[in-house]
Design an enzyme around this catalytic site. Structure first.
Site, PDB file in Angstrom:
ATOM      1  N   MET A  28       0.821  -1.215   0.000  1.00  0.00           N
ATOM      2  CA  MET A  28       0.000   0.000   0.000  1.00  0.00           C
ATOM      3  C   MET A  28       0.858   1.269   0.000  1.00  0.00           C
ATOM      4  SD  MET A  28      -2.953  -1.186   2.718  1.00  0.00           S
ATOM      5  CE  MET A  28      -3.920   0.314   2.497  1.00  0.00           C
ATOM      6  N   HIS A  29       0.192   2.392  -0.221  1.00  0.00           N
ATOM      7  CA  HIS A  29       0.708   3.740   0.030  1.00  0.00           C
ATOM      8  C   HIS A  29       1.716   4.273  -0.977  1.00  0.00           C
ATOM      9  CE1 HIS A  29      -1.229   3.016   3.829  1.00  0.00           C
ATOM     10  NE2 HIS A  29      -0.280   2.246   4.298  1.00  0.00           N
ATOM     11  N   ASP A  66      -2.619  -5.029   0.444  1.00  0.00           N
ATOM     12  CA  ASP A  66      -2.078  -6.324   0.868  1.00  0.00           C
ATOM     13  C   ASP A  66      -2.753  -6.870   2.126  1.00  0.00           C
ATOM     14  OD1 ASP A  66      -0.920  -4.348   2.472  1.00  0.00           O
ATOM     15  OD2 ASP A  66       1.141  -4.906   2.004  1.00  0.00           O
TER      16      ASP A  66
END
Length: 480
Positions: A78-79, A234
């Site tokens: 992520m991110h 995830d």
């Protein structure tokens, strides 16, 4: 019918083929590396993701009937900020989830009350919004060229389908999503110099986001019209994989990072706790999680220092023992829950002449266990509790570590039967949902092979050691 789950991790990519009965048919993977050009920086070249995905999917050929594939589901780290120009060319290396260079920008955005009000979360340095703000301030020419901002797995989606699409669980970790409304916030985008036109279209994780490009289908021997599901970040995808989709269930993940993830009965934010309150990968559902930045990563770091594999270091520890005075604070790259501290760094404390290698290994395992307990306590402070905990991730291969976590939390840890029920499996399940119209009913808990129980006679000692651990962080913080 076959669904392929494609999971883009930090250290590699995995492709997992699952039948309509959810049996695992085959898997393949390819490694990835991380570039750390400066302290606190963590980057990858998105071209490497494409090459790894191509290799992983190609390796499934000959293992399964590619003509039976009807869906691909996506999961991923992520991110990350994947910045594209008007021709969808990548403008710079992707800053990853554990890149903390934008700590000043994150603090400034977080000081604006509307970010917590709309997202329900602290703006952490690892989130996407402060990374893009960092680019605006430090690489203005790059920022001017940005036409789309994609999360890592959604760059794979663009390659697979030609579509700019994200889904709710991953989008919730950007700092731009109205998490309650499950929609981009124009106000938050404007605060970082962006507009909705630069964001991908949003879908739910179990919805069709697009269809596989014909040239890729022909290359891999897949039929026309293969659907690509929205998928999940995830952790949300892993939750779908292990059946953590209803309130009262949770999982603890001992991967590169450490996660304590609990499904919730609605959106219940409490930003001050540093708990993440995000959309789940299934429609109309949310979750909370505590995140520590170094779990297995801490053990891998220490094993590298000693020049001995982590498995070898933990194999001979024997039965769980009461923690010694030696403490390890696992903040190698800062920490999220509950501290939201990008500057703190790891420390060993109370080393003595009697401290040997085994004692230090135990301290590392215990330190991560105490950090997970911090996350449990933070979740509890928001009213989120659970009575079922499932263990996943590479760190669960250590019996000593599992017993330490169970004892630190005073809660049994359930281990699924042998098999990969993580992000790739959850992504494949989401692919099945998108292709068949099925819903959360197929996201069941896998059969449990065994349960690791707390050691009752040691819970008091672990409570006492956790108190010292919290005190050590306070002292470390005071030292600056």
């Amino acid at each position: 019918m076959i669904s392929i789950g494609l999971d883009l991790g930090t250290s590699g990519i995995k492709a997992l083929a699952v039948g309509e009965d959810q049996s695992i048919l085959a898997e393949a993977g390819a490694p990835l590396t991380v570039s750390r050009p400066q302290d606190g920086w963590s980057e990858q070249d998105p071209a490497d993701w494409i090459a790894a995905a191509e290799a992983a999917i190609g390796a499934l050929q000959g293992k399964i009937d590619m003509g039976a594939v009807r869906a691909i589901g996506l999961s991923g780290q992520m991110h990350g900020a994947t910045l594209l120009d008007a021709s969808d060319r990548v403008l710079r290396p992707c800053m990853l989830w554990n890149d903390t260079r934008s700590h000043a920008e994150a603090a400034e955005l977080d000081a604006d009350p509307k970010f917590r009000e709309i997202t329900g979360n602290i703006v952490f340095p690892g989130f996407t919004a402060p990374k893009v703000e960092w680019v605006r301030r430090h690489e203005p020419e790059t920022f001017k060229a940005v036409r789309k901002v994609l999360l890592p797995k959604d760059y794979l989606r663009l390659w697979l389908t030609g579509e700019h699409v994200a889904e709710m669980s991953d989008a919730a970790g950007t700092g731009w999503l109205d998490v309650a409304a499950r929609a981009w916030s124009d106000d938050l985008l404007a605060a970082t110099g962006l507009s909705r036109a630069q964001m991908p279209r949003l879908v739910e994780g179990s919805e069709v986001s697009g269809r596989l490009r014909p040239e890729l289908a022909a290359r891999w021997g897949l039929p026309d019209g293969v659907v690509v599901a929205g998928g999940g970040g995830d952790n949300a995808a892993s939750a779908v994989g292990v059946g953590v989709v209803t309130p009262g269930t949770a999982f603890v993940s001992l991967g590169t990072s450490g996660v304590l993830f609990a499904a919730t009965d609605g959106f219940r934010p409490d930003a001050a706790s540093a708990v993440h309150s995000f959309c789940h990968a299934l429609p109309g559902s949310w979750h909370q999680m505590g995140v520590i930045l170094a779990a297995a990563d801490a053990m891998n770091w220490f094993s590298g220092m000693l020049g001995s594999p982590a498995a070898a270091l933990t194999a001979d520890l024997g039965e769980l023992r009461a923690p010694s005075r030696t403490l390890f604070l696992p903040y190698l790259g800062g920490e999220r829950t509950p501290h939201n501290d990008a500057h703190v760094r790891a420390s060993f404390l109370h080393l003595g002449h009697e401290t040997d290698r085994a004692a230090m290994v135990r301290a590392v395992l215990e330190g991560v266990s105490f950090a997970i307990r911090d996350s449990r306590d933070a979740l509890a402070s928001t009213g989120t509790r659970f009575d079922r905990l499932i263990g996943v991730g590479g760190g669960t291969r250590s019996e000593y570590w599992l017993k330490a976590i169970a004892t630190a939390l005073d809660m049994p840890v359930e281990l699924p039967v042998a098999g990969d029920f993580g992000g790739a499996f959850g992504a494949a399940r989401l692919g099945l949902m998108a292709a068949t119209g099925q819903g959360a009913e197929i996201a069941t808990v896998p059969p449990i092979a065994r349960v690791v129980a707390p050691v009752p006679e040691l819970t008091g000692a672990f409570d006492e050691a956790h108190g010292r651990y919290r005190g050590a962080y306070a002292a470390l913080k005071a030292l600056g």
